[in-house]
Design a protein around this motif. Structure first.
Motif, short mmCIF file in Angstrom:
data_model
loop_
_atom_site.label_atom_id
_atom_site.label_comp_id
_atom_site.label_asym_id
_atom_site.label_seq_id
_atom_site.Cartn_x
_atom_site.Cartn_y
_atom_site.Cartn_z
N ALA A 188 -6.26 20.11 -8.28
CA ALA A 188 -7.65 20.55 -8.39
C ALA A 188 -8.30 20.07 -9.68
CB ALA A 188 -7.72 22.08 -8.32
N LYS A 226 -9.52 15.30 3.19
CA LYS A 226 -9.73 16.73 2.95
C LYS A 226 -9.20 17.61 4.07
CE LYS A 226 -13.34 19.81 1.13
NZ LYS A 226 -14.79 19.91 0.79
N TRP A 232 -5.36 22.81 -2.76
CA TRP A 232 -5.69 22.13 -4.02
C TRP A 232 -5.00 22.93 -5.12
CZ3 TRP A 232 -8.40 17.67 -3.42
CH2 TRP A 232 -9.11 17.50 -2.23
N ARG A 375 -16.37 20.13 -3.99
CA ARG A 375 -15.44 21.12 -3.43
C ARG A 375 -16.18 22.24 -2.73
NH1 ARG A 375 -10.66 22.20 -6.06
NH2 ARG A 375 -10.49 23.85 -4.49
#
Length: 377
Positions: A188, A226, A232, A375
């Protein structure tokens, strides 16, 4: 002998320094203490103490046994280790207050440029280094007022049980969910979007600086993968544990964490191609109470046998390539400083990350804003 001052909480000691890993099984290297003792007595003998920042936890256990104890035995200088989550806020605060209580601190590469410009560090006394250490540590690791303490690479790691016929070999394979199916993990941390550029065919030499057009390209590439990202991750131990538990088939991962797990028998493979390399520096703090001892401490750390002890005790790898001669043969291929592995990773552009944009924000802050906005989509 050891003294210990406690700053912060052990429960939080690894919150940002999440690349640190358990090394309890690898804390006995008596040959290193014997080999370094005679060397240290040449130039580094002294008395008193040196106050050294430490991350706490298994890192502190490993470095005490493999580095601090041999250093004290060889030089007569005691080590006082102070523990905190990170060093930078305390170093800045002590400098502002005009009272510096520490001698040596570990500073992240992306924080080094601004702290260097502020004059927080003493020049390193390379006259205390022996010839072997100077030749073993490349010039790029030996700055005027800082020395690379260890290299940390965010690389691709995979569960070999999931791919018995051969796993991914690069970040393009990471994105290839048809050839290599299964849930993935990714960091992340905003700057790790550079791994998407590797997957999209950007040459290593063109990765940095991470300009706006490259950020756009990286985010477009990340949108492709994704749906396959199970998590993450934020803490360094998460990706390794998820691989062991078979929650991920592959993930980005810190090399030190992967090395620790592999040494304990975990079925994990490390893939160095396109990894993101960062440096953490030893620094001697200006105004510290034991400057002379601090210089001796840093000189000791960068001798080959000392560097090998640091690697064995922490699973973090310093820059002196001569340490490879003093490490078990099964560990050497797993380290970032071998010629083969070093040729495949890309050093992070810390100076660019720390630089300010026209709007006054640093590049790293700008990247964080772009990352969080993406995000949230």
């Amino acid at each position: 002998m050891f003294k210990k001052a406690r700053i912060g909480s052990l429960d939080r000691a690894l919150s940002r320094r999440s690349i640190l890993e358990s090394a309890a099984a690898f804390l006995s290297v008596p040959f290193i203490a014997k080999a370094t003792a005679a060397w240290a007595q040449e130039k580094l003998a002294g008395s008193g103490e040196v106050v050294v920042f430490s991350y706490g936890g298994s890192y502190t256990q490993g470095v005490r046994k493999n580095v601090y104890e041999p250093f004290t035995k060889a030089t007569g200088i005691a080590v006082v280790d102070v523990t905190a989550d990170i060093a930078e806020p305390q170093v800045r605060a002590m400098n502002r207050a005009g009272r510096v209580d520490w001698d040596v601190a570990l500073i992240d590469g992306q924080n080094y440029p601004t702290m260097h410009e502020a004059g927080l560090f003493q020049p390193v006394d390379y006259s205390l280094w022996d010839d072997e250490a100077l030749k073993g540590a490349p010039q790029s690791a030996r700055l005027s007022d800082a020395v690379v303490a260890f290299r940390s690479t965010t690389l691709l790691a995979y569960d070999e049980r999931s791919f018995p016929k051969g796993g991914p070999q690069n970040w393009t394979d990471f994105w290839n969910v048809k050839a290599f199916p299964g849930p993935r993990g990714l960091s992340a941390v905003a700057r790790h979007m550079v791994l998407a550029l590797a997957a999209d065919g950007v040459p290593n030499s063109d990765r940095w600086p991470l300009t706006d057009d490259k950020v756009d390209r990286a985010l477009r590439k990340l949108a492709e993968i994704k749906p396959s990202i199970a998590k993450w991750w934020t803490a360094g131990g998460e990706p390794v544990q998820a691989l062991i538990n078979r929650e991920f088939v592959m993930t980005s991962c810190y090399d030190g964490r992967a090395l620790s797990a592999i040494r304990q028998g975990a079925p994990i493979r490390m893939v160095w191609s396109g990894g993101n390399l960062v440096y953490v520096y030893w620094t001697v703090l200006k105004g510290g109470p034991n400057n002379g001892n601090a210089q001796k401490f840093v000189a000791y750390l960068n001798r080959a046998q000392s560097a090998a002890g640091f690697t064995l005790g922490t699973n973090l790898t310093g820059p002196n390539v001569n340490q490879l001669l003093h490490l078990p043969a099964n560990i050497v291929p797993l380290l970032s400083i071998t010629e083969e592995n070093a040729s495949q990773v890309v050093p992070q552009d810390d100076a660019w990350l720390a630089a300010k944009r026209p709007d006054g924000k640093t590049n790293v802050d700008h990247l964080q804003e772009r990352w969080l906005a993406w995000r949230a989509q």
